[in-house]
Design a protein around this motif. Structure first.
Motif, PDB file in Angstrom:
ATOM      1  N   CYS A 157       0.828  -1.214   0.000  1.00 15.21           N
ATOM      2  CA  CYS A 157       0.000   0.000   0.000  1.00 15.21           C
ATOM      3  C   CYS A 157       0.859   1.260   0.000  1.00 15.21           C
ATOM      4  O   CYS A 157       0.544   2.234  -0.692  1.00 15.21           O
ATOM      5  CB  CYS A 157      -0.931   0.006   1.213  1.00 15.21           C
TER       6      CYS A 157
ATOM      7  N   CYS B 232       2.103   1.568  -3.470  1.00 12.96           N
ATOM      8  CA  CYS B 232       1.048   1.908  -4.427  1.00 12.96           C
ATOM      9  C   CYS B 232       0.703   3.398  -4.340  1.00 12.96           C
ATOM     10  O   CYS B 232       0.517   4.048  -5.371  1.00 12.96           O
ATOM     11  CB  CYS B 232      -0.195   1.050  -4.176  1.00 12.96           C
TER      12      CYS B 232
ATOM     13  N   ASP C 177      -4.876   3.776   0.340  1.00 11.00           N
ATOM     14  CA  ASP C 177      -3.568   3.131   0.509  1.00 11.00           C
ATOM     15  C   ASP C 177      -2.908   3.564   1.821  1.00 11.00           C
ATOM     16  O   ASP C 177      -2.356   2.729   2.550  1.00 11.00           O
ATOM     17  CB  ASP C 177      -2.624   3.540  -0.641  1.00 11.00           C
TER      18      ASP C 177
ATOM     19  N   CYS D 282      -9.590  -0.728   0.638  1.00 10.33           N
ATOM     20  CA  CYS D 282      -8.450  -0.474  -0.249  1.00 10.33           C
ATOM     21  C   CYS D 282      -8.446  -1.447  -1.430  1.00 10.33           C
ATOM     22  O   CYS D 282      -8.103  -1.052  -2.548  1.00 10.33           O
ATOM     23  CB  CYS D 282      -7.148  -0.560   0.546  1.00 10.33           C
TER      24      CYS D 282
ATOM     25  N   CYS E  91      -8.441   0.140  -5.102  1.00  6.25           N
ATOM     26  CA  CYS E  91      -7.394  -0.199  -6.074  1.00  6.25           C
ATOM     27  C   CYS E  91      -7.966  -1.062  -7.198  1.00  6.25           C
ATOM     28  O   CYS E  91      -7.513  -0.961  -8.345  1.00  6.25           O
ATOM     29  CB  CYS E  91      -6.250  -0.948  -5.389  1.00  6.25           C
TER      30      CYS E  91
ATOM     31  N   CYS F  47      -1.868  -0.954  -8.978  1.00  4.08           N
ATOM     32  CA  CYS F  47      -3.162  -1.080  -8.301  1.00  4.08           C
ATOM     33  C   CYS F  47      -3.667  -2.529  -8.341  1.00  4.08           C
ATOM     34  O   CYS F  47      -4.270  -3.002  -7.370  1.00  4.08           O
ATOM     35  CB  CYS F  47      -4.195  -0.144  -8.932  1.00  4.08           C
TER      36      CYS F  47
ATOM     37  N   CYS G 279      -1.670  -4.362  -5.732  1.00  2.00           N
ATOM     38  CA  CYS G 279      -2.038  -3.899  -4.388  1.00  2.00           C
ATOM     39  C   CYS G 279      -3.404  -4.465  -3.978  1.00  2.00           C
ATOM     40  O   CYS G 279      -3.585  -4.888  -2.825  1.00  2.00           O
ATOM     41  CB  CYS G 279      -2.032  -2.378  -4.338  1.00  2.00           C
TER      42      CYS G 279
END
Lengths: 155, 155, 155, 155
Positions: D36, D39, D61, D100, D104, D114, D117
Motif C-alpha cells: 500500500c 502503491c 492506501d 483499499c 485499487c 493497483c 495492491c
C-alpha cells in the motif's frame, strides 16, 4: 503543563538531557508529524489542475510524518540511552523537516495548508537543531554512551 | 516473486537504485521490524528474575522496530527522490540495527528469541550497508539530488 | 490555535465532521500515544522487584501507542472519507484506551507515570466516545459513505 | 521458515492462537502495508491526467498501510493478551483491506501497481477473516480474556 513534560518529570531514573528542552522537541515533532499527514491529504483534495505540482510535496509530507513520529518515540525513551542512535535519528529528522519545509514552502503563497506545514516543519527543525549539541557521545570511546546500563543479573 | 519486487517493477517512472537490491533491503527491514516487536514482547514474558537484564534489550528492540518500519517506508517511495534524506534515514537504521544486534546478541545463549532477533538485525544491517554507496548525492552541489522533479504547472 | 485546528481550517474541501471537535480528538490521540510510549519506557526503568507487575502494563502501553497514532492519522485524512473505516478504527482506539487506562490505573498509586498515562488514556477515550455518533454511515445503504468521491476522469 | 514463525516458536509462554496461522496473518499484513505504501507512491508518479482519478486510492492506501502495520504489531504481542482489543483492531484491518482492495480494484485494468495492491489487500483480508473466529472473548464475562495475567507482586 503538557503530558510530555509531566511524563518526563515522572521518569524514575536519570535523563541525560534537559527535560524542558526535550519536551519542547518531542511536542514540536508530534505536531509536525500530524501537520504533514494533514497536508498530504489536503494536497489530494486540491483541484485537478493543481495536483501535478503537488506530488513531490505529498511525498515529502509522508516521509516527514513517518520520520518525525519515529524520532519523537526514540526521544521519549530513556532506558539504556544510546547517544549514537538518538543522534543518527535526530539527524534524519533534521533532513526530513528541512526537505519538507522547502517543498511546502514553494506552495505557501498558493496553498494555506502548505504555508502552515512549512512553519511546523521549520519549528521542529529549529528545536532539533538546538538539541543536537547535547547529543554528543562521550569523546574517545567509539562506543555508545549508555546512560542507564542494563540492570545486572540478580544473584 | 515477493510483492515488494512486483511493486518496484510496476513503478511507472525511473528509480535511481537497483530494483532487486532495493527489494532485498526493504524486505530485510520489514522482517527486522516485526522480529524486534516480537522480541520485545517475548522478553516481557520471561521469568521475573530475567526481566532486569532485559530492559535495555526491550528498549533497543522498540527503537529498532520503529526505525526499520520508517526506513522501509522511505525506501518504498520514489516520487521526488531526495538522496540526502534517504541517506540520513538509512544511516539511522544502520545504527539502530547495530545497537539492537549487539544488545540482543548479549542474550543469544540464554534466549532463543534474542538469538533470532540479533540475526534479523544483522541481516538488515548488511543489506543497508550494501545499499549505502548507491545513495550518494550528486557531487559538489550541496543540494538534494532530485530524481523525479515535481511536474510543472500545466498552462 | 493548534496546528491541528489550523490545518482543518485550511482543508480545501468539505469535512463531514465538526472541525473543532475533530481537532480535540486528534490532539487527545497524539498526546495519548506519546504518553503511552513514555510510560512503557518509564516502567522499564523501575526497580527490579517492580518489573514483574508491570509487564502487562508495558504491553498495553505499546498497543495503545500504536493504535492511537494510527487512529490520529486516519482522522487527519478527509479525502474520500469512508465512515465505515473511520468508525472501525475509532472503535479499536476506544478499546485500546480503555484497556490501557485500566491497566495503568492499577498502578496509579505506586507509579506517577502510570497515573498520568491512565489520565491521558481516559481523556482520549472520552473524546473518541463523543465523536462516535457522528461516524454513522448513511442508513440502509450497506456501503461506505463517501464524502469526497474520487474525481472523475477528465475527457 | 520465516522470522515471524521462528519468533512465535521461540515465545516463552502460551499463545492462545494457532502459531502457524498467526504467522501467516502477520506476514500477509506486513506485505500488504508495504504494498500500500508503494502503491500510494506509484500513483503519485502517474501522468498528470491520471492523478485526479487516483486521489481516493492514495488516501485508502495510506490508511490501509498504517492500519495493517499497527495490526501486525498488535498480533505480534502475546504478553497479557486481550481478545477484545485484538478483535477490535482486526476488525478495523478487515475494513481497511476491503476498502483499499475495492479502491485499487477500480484501477486494476489501467495500473499494474493497483492490480497487485488489490491482490495483497485481498490476501490480507482473507487471512484476517480466517483468524477472526479464534478471537472470541470468553463468553458471559464482559471482561477481556487475559491469556497471560500480569505476574503478581513478589513478597
Amino acid at each position: 503543563m503538557s503530558y510530555t513534560q509531566q511524563m518526563l518529570d515522572a521518569y524514575p531514573a536519570d535523563i541525560n538531557l534537559d527535560r524542558k528542552q526535550l519536551a519542547a522537541v518531542i511536542d514540536a515533532l508530534t505536531a509536525c508529524a500530524q501537520t504533514c499527514t494533514a497536508c498530504a491529504d489536503a494536497c489530494l483534495s486540491e483541484p485537478a489542475e493543481q495536483l501535478p505540482m503537488l506530488t513531490r510535496c505529498i511525498r515529502d509530507d509522508l516521509d516527514c510524518a513517518d520520520i518525525c513520529t519515529t524520532t519523537a518515540a526514540v526521544l521519549s525513551r530513556h532506558t539504556g540511552y544510546d547517544a549514537n542512535l538518538t543522534r543518527a535519528q535526530v539527524q534524519a529528522a533534521l533532513q526530513a523537516t528541512k526537505t519538507c519545509a522547502d517543498s511546502c514552502g514553494e506552495h505557501a503563497d498558493r496553498h494555506e495548508h502548505c504555508r502552515i506545514c512549512a512553519q511546523a516543519c521549520r519549528q521542529a527543525h529549529q528545536a532539533l537543531d538546538a538539541l543536537l549539541p547535547a547529543l554528543q557521545p562521550a569523546a574517545g570511546t567509539g562506543s555508545p554512551t549508555r546512560a542507564a546500563p542494563q540492570q545486572s543479573a540478580r544473584p
